[in-house]
Design a protein around this motif. Structure first.
Motif, short mmCIF file in Angstrom:
data_model
loop_
_atom_site.label_atom_id
_atom_site.label_comp_id
_atom_site.label_asym_id
_atom_site.label_seq_id
_atom_site.Cartn_x
_atom_site.Cartn_y
_atom_site.Cartn_z
N LEU A 116 -45.99 39.20 56.34
CA LEU A 116 -46.18 40.62 56.06
C LEU A 116 -46.05 40.91 54.56
CD1 LEU A 116 -46.73 43.37 57.27
CD2 LEU A 116 -44.28 43.62 57.69
N LYS A 117 -45.13 40.22 53.93
CA LYS A 117 -44.96 40.39 52.47
C LYS A 117 -46.23 40.01 51.72
CE LYS A 117 -41.98 39.02 48.60
NZ LYS A 117 -40.81 38.19 48.19
N LYS A 118 -46.83 38.92 52.15
CA LYS A 118 -48.09 38.49 51.53
C LYS A 118 -49.20 39.49 51.81
CE LYS A 118 -51.33 34.60 51.26
NZ LYS A 118 -51.65 33.24 51.76
N LEU A 119 -49.23 40.01 53.04
CA LEU A 119 -50.25 40.99 53.41
C LEU A 119 -50.11 42.26 52.58
CD1 LEU A 119 -52.58 41.60 55.40
CD2 LEU A 119 -50.85 42.49 56.99
N GLU A 120 -48.88 42.63 52.26
CA GLU A 120 -48.64 43.85 51.49
C GLU A 120 -49.18 43.75 50.06
OE1 GLU A 120 -44.47 44.04 52.05
OE2 GLU A 120 -44.58 45.30 53.83
N GLU A 121 -49.42 42.53 49.59
CA GLU A 121 -50.01 42.37 48.26
C GLU A 121 -51.45 42.86 48.22
OE1 GLU A 121 -49.59 38.26 47.37
OE2 GLU A 121 -47.39 38.29 47.35
N ASN A 122 -52.11 42.78 49.36
CA ASN A 122 -53.50 43.25 49.46
C ASN A 122 -53.70 43.83 50.86
OD1 ASN A 122 -56.20 43.72 48.89
ND2 ASN A 122 -56.83 41.65 49.51
N PRO A 123 -53.11 45.00 51.12
CA PRO A 123 -53.13 45.56 52.47
C PRO A 123 -54.52 46.02 52.89
CG PRO A 123 -52.23 47.14 50.93
CD PRO A 123 -52.41 45.87 50.16
N PRO A 124 -54.73 46.17 54.20
CA PRO A 124 -56.03 46.68 54.68
C PRO A 124 -56.30 48.09 54.15
CG PRO A 124 -54.70 45.78 56.48
CD PRO A 124 -53.81 45.86 55.29
N LYS A 125 -57.55 48.39 53.99
CA LYS A 125 -57.93 49.74 53.56
C LYS A 125 -57.62 50.74 54.67
CE LYS A 125 -59.72 47.99 49.79
NZ LYS A 125 -58.99 48.10 48.52
N ARG A 126 -57.32 51.96 54.28
CA ARG A 126 -56.92 52.99 55.24
C ARG A 126 -58.01 53.28 56.27
NH1 ARG A 126 -52.58 56.29 54.16
NH2 ARG A 126 -53.59 58.04 55.20
N GLN A 127 -59.27 53.12 55.89
CA GLN A 127 -60.36 53.46 56.80
C GLN A 127 -60.69 52.34 57.78
OE1 GLN A 127 -60.54 53.12 53.53
NE2 GLN A 127 -62.40 52.04 52.86
N THR A 128 -60.02 51.21 57.66
CA THR A 128 -60.31 50.09 58.57
C THR A 128 -59.45 50.17 59.82
OG1 THR A 128 -58.65 48.66 57.53
CG2 THR A 128 -60.89 48.59 56.62
N ASN A 129 -59.93 49.53 60.89
CA ASN A 129 -59.17 49.49 62.14
C ASN A 129 -57.84 48.77 61.97
OD1 ASN A 129 -61.08 50.85 63.65
ND2 ASN A 129 -62.13 49.00 64.30
N GLU A 130 -57.85 47.70 61.18
CA GLU A 130 -56.64 46.90 61.07
C GLU A 130 -55.53 47.60 60.27
OE1 GLU A 130 -59.79 44.68 58.49
OE2 GLU A 130 -59.71 45.75 60.41
N TYR A 131 -55.85 48.70 59.61
CA TYR A 131 -54.82 49.42 58.88
C TYR A 131 -53.71 49.89 59.82
CZ TYR A 131 -52.47 52.90 55.96
OH TYR A 131 -51.52 53.62 55.28
N SER A 132 -54.09 50.43 60.97
CA SER A 132 -53.07 50.93 61.90
C SER A 132 -52.26 49.78 62.49
CB SER A 132 -53.72 51.74 63.03
OG SER A 132 -54.67 50.98 63.74
#
Length: 410
Positions: free
Chosen positions: A293-309
């Motif tokens: 999760l820490k690594k993912l937070e470096e480049n998080p999903p865009k807000r408009q994508t499904n994976e953001y939620s």
């Protein structure tokens, strides 16, 4: 939702299960042609065939042995002047295969064609242009799956050289293996460790159709709470997607292993104090999830994508675990703060989500649980009501009803 510690035991099954435990009856041995398979061999520029018997194929050495000679599989025409081998199917067998191809499924038809099919299957590594048996073999495989003869289909497909069949442009065998894997897991989740041996033989090509099909299987493993198997499958697919930088699946495939590790931690954590084996497993899963999760937070999903939620759900799940730790230590204020943070995280994800996302009901239930911890029971009840409305007749709705019934009167 609660999870059984059997997740850990299941992860050990494959290492202790002997290969003999993977298969059903070996029809290859039962129906192996004792004197070889009788065929006619046609030579280039010679219309008169010669009788021979196919004895064996050794693909590792690239040779075909017959009762007359030994040939190089890759030089049948150039070196051995062979145009083709012809096997004469019994007319009744062809009629039965036609019925099966039309989905006229009858166990008696399988019984009738089985000896012929297992007589020719050992020679599937001969190119179709030299030995055209593959269409009839595929009819039989599809019939097995269609008739839910999963044990036989598993044994058959496991013994085929699926990579070689892909090379022959008979990808349908690998597709059938993938379909079989999904159906076996759906029918009996405990078969997952058997199924993984078949999955390792399936080549994932660098195209969207293969990626989508394999993702469905990954998701099936996850939904059945077979998290170690799901992680393995997602990681394999993720590695394949490295060659497809524009694939829309890359984001979601990278996130699901983090989720699975968190779910495994949830299963192990209650038993960690009394069992060092679970303690070690819990610690490993938590650390892997936290680092992921820490690594993912470096480049998080865009807000408009499904994976953001889904990303926000993971952040909330992690904060829930910190809250529980502080709760267990008696640090009430810190626990409340993490519960509050979890609500903010998951609520933001819910706002950006659409109803069809399969992690949304879990997000809603998690938000309701956090509201309860914060003594916001009316808010919790409202969330549970949403789950009942949008996911009527599901397990999520049943869980919501239980939680509403357990709420204190307002």
């Amino acid at each position: 939702m609660s999870f059984s510690p059997s997740i850990f035991r299941a992860s050990l099954v494959f290492t202790t299960l002997g290969a003999a435990g993977l298969f059903g009856q070996d029809y290859f041995k039962t129906y192996a042609p004792k004197q070889g398979l009788p065929v006619k061999v046609y030579y280039v520029n010679n219309p008169k065939p010669m009788e021979t018997r196919l004895l064996m194929v050794d693909d590792t050495k690239g040779i075909l042995k017959t009762s007359q000679s030994e040939y190089s599989l890759r030089e049948l025409k150039t070196r051995n002047n062979i145009d083709r081998f012809v096997y004469t199917f019994p007319p009744q067998t062809l009629q039965h295969l036609k019925s099966l191809s039309n989905e006229q499924y009858d166990p008696r038809l399988l019984t009738a064609v089985r000896p012929t099919i297992y007589g020719i299957l050992p020679f599937h590594e001969i190119k179709p242009e030299f030995f055209p048996i593959h269409d009839n073999c595929l009819i039989y495989v599809r019939a097995l799956i269609g008739m839910e003869q999963f044990n036989e289909a598993f044994t058959l497909l496991y013994k085929l050289n699926l990579k070689r069949l892909d090379d022959f442009e008979y990808r349908e065998f690998s597709d059938a293996a993938l379909e079989l894997a999904g159906k076996m897991i759906a029918t009996n989740p405990k078969s997952a460790n058997h199924v993984r041996t078949l999955l390792t033989k399936i080549n994932i090509r660098n195209n969207g159709a293969d990626h989508e099909a394999y993702l469905k299987l990954c998701d099936s493993l996850r939904r059945n709470k077979l998290f170690p198997n799901a992680i393995e499958a997602y990681v394999r697919l993720g590695a394949n997607l490295q060659n497809s930088p524009s694939s829309p699946l890359r984001g979601i495939v990278a996130i699901w292993p983090i989720y699975c590790n968190l779910k495994m931690y949830e299963a192990y954590a209650p038993h960690a104090a009394s069992n060092p084996q679970y303690a070690a497993a819990a610690s490993k899963c938590f650390n892997v999830a936290a680092q992921g999760l820490k690594k993912l937070e470096e480049n998080p999903p865009k807000r408009q994508t499904n994976e953001y939620s889904l990303y926000k759900l993971l952040r909330a799940l992690l904060r829930i675990q910190y809250a529980k730790r502080y709760e267990a230590q008696g640090s009430k204020e810190q626990a409340v703060e993490y519960y509050r943070q979890s609500v903010l995280e998951v609520t933001e994800g819910i706002v950006m989500a659409r109803v069809g996302l399969d992690w949304l009901p879990e997000s809603l239930l998690m938000a309701g649980s956090a509201y309860e911890k914060l003594n916001l029971n009316d808010a919790a009840q409202n969330v549970y009501r949403q789950v009942e409305i949008f996911y009527k007749d599901s397990d999520w709705a049943a869980e919501s009803k239980k939680r509403i019934a357990a709420l204190p009167p307002s």
